[in-house]
Design an enzyme around this catalytic site. Structure first.
Site, PDB file in Angstrom:
ATOM      1  N   ASP A 118       0.867  -1.183   0.000  1.00  0.00           N
ATOM      2  CA  ASP A 118       0.000   0.000   0.000  1.00  0.00           C
ATOM      3  C   ASP A 118       0.903   1.231   0.000  1.00  0.00           C
ATOM      4  OD1 ASP A 118      -2.392   1.498   0.277  1.00  0.00           O
ATOM      5  OD2 ASP A 118      -1.900   1.781   2.378  1.00  0.00           O
ATOM      6  N   THR A 165      -3.196   5.274  -3.901  1.00  0.00           N
ATOM      7  CA  THR A 165      -2.032   5.953  -3.299  1.00  0.00           C
ATOM      8  C   THR A 165      -0.769   5.667  -4.092  1.00  0.00           C
ATOM      9  OG1 THR A 165      -1.936   4.075  -1.801  1.00  0.00           O
ATOM     10  CG2 THR A 165      -2.820   6.101  -0.931  1.00  0.00           C
ATOM     11  N   THR A 166      -0.656   4.433  -4.628  1.00  0.00           N
ATOM     12  CA  THR A 166       0.555   4.080  -5.379  1.00  0.00           C
ATOM     13  C   THR A 166       0.581   4.826  -6.703  1.00  0.00           C
ATOM     14  OG1 THR A 166       0.329   1.893  -4.422  1.00  0.00           O
ATOM     15  CG2 THR A 166       1.935   2.131  -6.159  1.00  0.00           C
TER      16      THR A 166
END
Length: 544
Positions: A63, A96-97
């Site tokens: 994550d 998020t990545t």
């Protein structure tokens, strides 16, 4: 005559100043470095990162936000990159990545223009224009409307989110959990839609068992046991009273002095205390509950009275747990026992029971008629697995929530990036504007890279597909994250919520703009006469 004049020092001696082109290029390098750390974590074939914190604990995750939270960086530009992953996580919970990878690529795309001596504001203007165009296209022709009541389609979207995570193996279960939980906590009050996952969908992790045993409870679970061993531990259709006051004698706030003259005064004092507790219990018993939850303590005497009346008491609840129980069974939290009335009693729960899981007792208030709060029970082999599962589940919950709040979808697997890139290229604006179009291609490229496919061949074929697309509707060809092949996302059923994509693009471009705007870094923590200390600990010691 004026030749030998000394230079004038404006800044104090122990400040270090860097300015101009050097700073901009350094910021770009820092952004690219952060993006490179995260790059392998994108897509279904993502690698995990193992991070050790200073206390010796380990975190295993893919994550983006969780990784960057654990990394300590020194460069200010890298710090703001880490900040955007957190923003993305708080705002939409997923992507998020990709936001970090995209922001790094946007910065890299600006580098050649800076070397050609183009002014940063020109680049920024082009970036802004490109972002506006992307957002307009996304909201109109690149996205499709979703029917929230179509459960199968909703499940497909959440599945696409979960597929890139550690729990991808149990994706059906995770999807079911996410959709059930969001459906439970969705509240529609005369037109106002509220989906508060953080407060009303609590994730309880219990080590042991298998991941398949995880489930959503139609009610609430607490890590508590009854206060008195003889109280009932299994009640069907309980009448529940929730209190916010203590069932014991109130002590004085500060030091209280009591003068006692005769012996009987002391006895009388104790008697008053007992009468007070008895009165409080009588107030409770009057509404005939089976269960009493309180956030404060319950004295032994109160336990005795409640036990005699056949009432089970549970004490020292967290405020949040109390609110969840109130939402689940329809009770009202009362602050003073004198004010208890029939309508404050919760009758919505179907079953109260206490089970022993592992070596701890857990209270279950389940089978609620119309619960507006729920508990997600996670089981797993070890703490690390549970933590990772919880992080992944949070992403799935947020995706489900975004779909309820804004039911529009875009094609996944890098398809929407390629489509947006094509639209920007067709405008034929030279310079930084086209650079944004190329930067968008980083998402499909990284997906192909992480599967070990031939990146150049895959991207060229994908570009050709999008360029030759003439029919109506959105061109949904993208990269299959499992094999690296080019597939049609309509067939593969990989869709993502529009809200996540919009936020990703906005955040990535805005961050690139912000970092390009910086042309001066003044740092005041340089040790006089010495070299720059490298690690933060040395810096802390070096500050005078």
């Amino acid at each position: 005559m004026f030749g030998g004049q000394q230079p004038i020092l404006v800044l104090s001696q122990n400040t270090k100043r860097e300015s101009g082109r050097k700073v901009q290029l350094e910021n770009i390098q820092a952004g690219k470095a952060i993006a490179d750390v995260i790059r392998t974590c994108l897509g279904p074939q993502a690698m995990l990162k193992m991070l050790m914190d200073p206390m010796g604990g380990i975190v295993m995750t893919n994550d983006g936000n969780a990784i960057l939270r654990e990394i300590t960086v020194q460069h200010p530009a890298a710090k703001s990159m880490i900040e955007i992953a957190r923003t993305q996580d708080e705002e939409v919970g997923d992507g998020t990545t990709s936001v970090i990878v995209l922001a790094g690529e946007m910065l890299a795309a600006a580098e050649p223009f800076l070397q050609q001596q183009i002014h940063p504001t020109v680049i920024i203007r082009a970036y802004r224009e490109a972002l506006e165009d992307i957002v307009n296209h996304l909201q109109s022709d690149l996205s499709v409307q979703l029917d929230v009541n179509d459960k199968a389609k909703m499940a497909d979207v959440v599945k696409a989110c979960v597929g890139t995570k550690f729990i991808g193996k149990w994706s059906d279960m995770a999807v079911k959990i996410a959709l059930d939980a969001v459906e439970t906590v969705t509240l529609n009050e005369n037109g106002r839609l509220e989906v508060d996952i953080k407060r009303y969908a609590k994730v309880e992790k219990i080590p042991g068992g298998a991941i398949e045993e995880s489930c959503v409870l139609k009610g609430v679970m607490l890590n508590k046991d009854v206060t008195h061993p003889k109280m009932r531990r299994y009640i069907e259709n309980p009448r529940i009273v929730l209190l916010d006051c203590s069932l014991e004698y109130k002590k004085g706030e500060s030091q209280t002095n009591v003068e006692i003259i005769g012996e009987q005064d002391f006895t009388r004092m104790l008697q008053i205390e007992e009468e007070f507790v008895q009165r409080v219990c009588a107030d409770i018993i009057a509404v005939k509950p089976d269960l009493v939850f309180t956030e404060k303590g319950v004295s032994d005497l109160a336990q005795h009275y409640l036990l005699k009346a056949g009432i089970t008491a549970i004490r020292r609840l967290r405020k949040t747990d109390n609110l969840r129980i109130a939402r689940a069974c329809g009770a009202t939290i009362v602050n003073r026992t004198e004010e208890l009335t029939e309508k404050d009693v919760g009758t919505g729960a179907g079953l109260f029971e206490i089970k022993k899981i592992g070596d701890e007792y857990f209270t279950f208030v389940t089978q609620c008629k119309d619960p507006k709060a729920c508990t997600i029970l996670l089981r797993g082999a070890s703490k690390d697995i549970l933590n990772e599962t919880e992080r992944n589940l949070q992403d799935a919950l947020h995706v489900a929530r975004n779909l309820v709040l804004e039911p529009r979808l875009v094609a996944g697997g890098g398809a929407v990036e390629m489509a947006a890139s094509q639209l920007l290229t067709r405008k034929q604006v030279k310079g930084p504007y086209t650079a944004v179009a190329h930067a968008l291609e980083i998402i499909p490229r990284t997906l192909a890279q992480n599967c070990g496919a031939n990146t150049i061949r895959a991207l060229t074929a994908l570009r050709a597909k999008h360029a030759s697309h003439t029919g109506a509707g959105v061109c949904a060809w993208g990269i299959d994250g499992e094999s690296g092949e080019i597939v049609d996302m309509n067939v593969k059923n990989i869709w993502e919520p529009l809200a996540v994509k919009l936020q990703t693009y906005k955040t990535a471009v805005e961050t690139a703009i912000l970092l390009l705007r910086i042309d001066d870094i003044v740092s005041g923590s340089k040790k006089r006469g010495g070299n720059e200390p490298t690690n933060p600990a040395a810096m802390a010691q070096g500050q005078e």
